[in-house]
Enzyme design. Structure first.
Site, PDB file in Angstrom:
ATOM      1  N   HIS A   1      29.342 -18.587   0.808  1.00 50.04           N
ATOM      2  CA  HIS A   1      28.282 -18.527   0.121  1.00 50.04           C
ATOM      3  C   HIS A   1      27.353 -19.874   0.251  1.00 50.04           C
ATOM      4  CE1 HIS A   1      26.580 -16.423  -3.717  1.00 50.04           C
ATOM      5  NE2 HIS A   1      25.612 -16.816  -2.960  1.00 50.04           N
TER       6      HIS A   1
ATOM      7  N   TYR B   1      28.018 -13.299  -8.689  1.00 48.86           N
ATOM      8  CA  TYR B   1      27.054 -12.526  -9.297  1.00 48.86           C
ATOM      9  C   TYR B   1      27.193 -12.136 -10.754  1.00 48.86           C
ATOM     10  CZ  TYR B   1      24.620 -13.010  -4.717  1.00 48.86           C
ATOM     11  OH  TYR B   1      24.356 -13.591  -3.444  1.00 48.86           O
TER      12      TYR B   1
ATOM     13  N   PRO C   1      13.875 -11.152   0.093  1.00 55.01           N
ATOM     14  CA  PRO C   1      12.656 -10.890   1.006  1.00 55.01           C
ATOM     15  C   PRO C   1      11.447 -10.582   0.406  1.00 55.01           C
ATOM     16  CG  PRO C   1      14.066  -9.127   0.946  1.00 55.01           C
ATOM     17  CD  PRO C   1      14.627 -10.131  -0.060  1.00 55.01           C
ATOM     18  N   LEU C   2      11.353 -10.404  -0.830  1.00 57.45           N
ATOM     19  CA  LEU C   2      10.176 -10.078  -1.693  1.00 57.45           C
ATOM     20  C   LEU C   2       9.587 -11.145  -2.684  1.00 57.45           C
ATOM     21  CD1 LEU C   2      10.602  -6.358  -2.291  1.00 57.45           C
ATOM     22  CD2 LEU C   2       9.036  -7.538  -0.414  1.00 57.45           C
TER      23      LEU C   2
END
Length: 325
Positions: free
Chosen positions: A124, A56, A203-204
């Site tokens: 990952h 990231y 999750p959104l």
């Protein structure tokens, strides 16, 4: 803040976690100061589970360094999760879960996070060139050495999960799951059988379900959503309509559509802990309070009527969709 158990090895975290990826990758230009404020606000609200990864952001935008600094004052009060499995090559980003690379990445992550032990270490992505037994065996050694506490997998299928779990018990699986994305539900029986917790990322719906989605063309060139299928013409309009209908249901309950979506996830099982990410302290507060929301059977039925099978459009372009084995 409520707490939940993930797996059977002793991992307990807040019912709502925090995903740090978006602070440095995938969602346009970053704002480090705002991100740190969001992380610290999360801690104030009782969030104890923070998720990052080596991939990231490399170099100056290292996500692990940012998260480590943000939680340094309360490190002993939180659970830090990071991941291995990618590597930079001359051809671009590739997979690498060879034991030597796992060890190198783990040592780097310990240094970047500024900690003596990683609480949760995930693979990952599954590396088809390295037997999962070798991966699990290496993590087991790291656990025995005290460098890692719990083992996790991400985007893994049933055979992989079973083989890994037989070598080193898997505490948690992380995979995309939301009102927009349901494919992982096919793995729930295996997770329940083996006693493995589940962490939904995005999750959104990568922000779509917050009600703030824009057409793909309006996003920065560095923003993942510019090319994501769910933001493309045809799918975009249908997804907007669905979120508007969810918003009406949320308003009737006196909550936001984001809180509705997170509460729906929590209602899918006691060993589920979503990790929404945000650069906004105010959004973080909104997300955290989703743990206080109780959905009735009527609510769940109304949500199912709006999105019975998930959102419109794939979660990734076809060539990037993980292959579960």
């Amino acid at each position: 803040m409520q707490h939940r158990k993930l797996g059977t090895q002793g991992l307990t975290v807040s019912a709502i976690g925090y995903g740090a990826m978006g602070l440095t990758q995938g969602y346009g230009p970053s704002d480090e100061e705002a991100g740190v404020a969001a992380i610290r606000r999360a801690h104030e609200l009782g969030v104890t589970f923070f998720d990052t990864a080596e991939v990231y952001g490399w170099g100056s935008s290292n996500n692990e360094v940012l998260l480590g600094k943000a939680v340094s004052d309360f490190r002993d009060e939180v659970v830090l999760a990071t991941k291995f499995g990618f590597a930079q090559t001359e051809q671009g980003l590739g997979l690498n879960s060879r034991p030597d690379n796992i060890r190198t990445v783990t040592d780097n992550s310990l240094r970047y996070l500024g900690v003596d032990q990683i609480d949760v270490l995930y693979q990952h992505r599954v590396d088809p060139d390295v037997p999962i037994e070798d991966v699990a065996g290496t993590v087991k050694e790291l656990i025995d050495e005290g460098k890692v506490k719990y083992f996790g997998l991400s985007e893994a299928g049933p055979q992989t999960i079973r083989k890994a779990h037989a070598v080193q018990p898997v505490s948690v699986l992380q995979t995309e799951y939301s009102l927009f994305e349901r494919d992982v539900e096919q793995l729930f029986p295996v997770l329940q059988e083996l006693g493995i917790g589940f962490v939904p990322y995005s999750p959104l719906g990568r922000g779509f379900i917050t009600g703030s989605a824009k057409p793909a063309a309006e996003y920065d060139a560095t923003d993942f959503r510019k090319t994501n299928p769910r933001w493309q013409p045809g799918n975009f309009e249908k997804n907007v309509e669905a979120v508007e209908r969810l918003g009406q249901l949320a308003t009737a309950k006196g909550i936001t559509v984001s809180q509705l979506a997170l509460a729906w996830l929590l209602a899918q099982g006691e060993q589920i802990v979503p990790i929404p990410g945000t650069r906004s302290a105010a959004r973080m507060e909104e997300n955290a309070h989703a743990a206080d929301v109780t959905l009735t059977e009527a609510d769940l039925a109304a949500i199912h009527e709006i999105l019975p099978n998930g959102g419109f459009g794939a979660r990734y372009a076809e060539e990037h969709i993980p292959n579960w084995v």
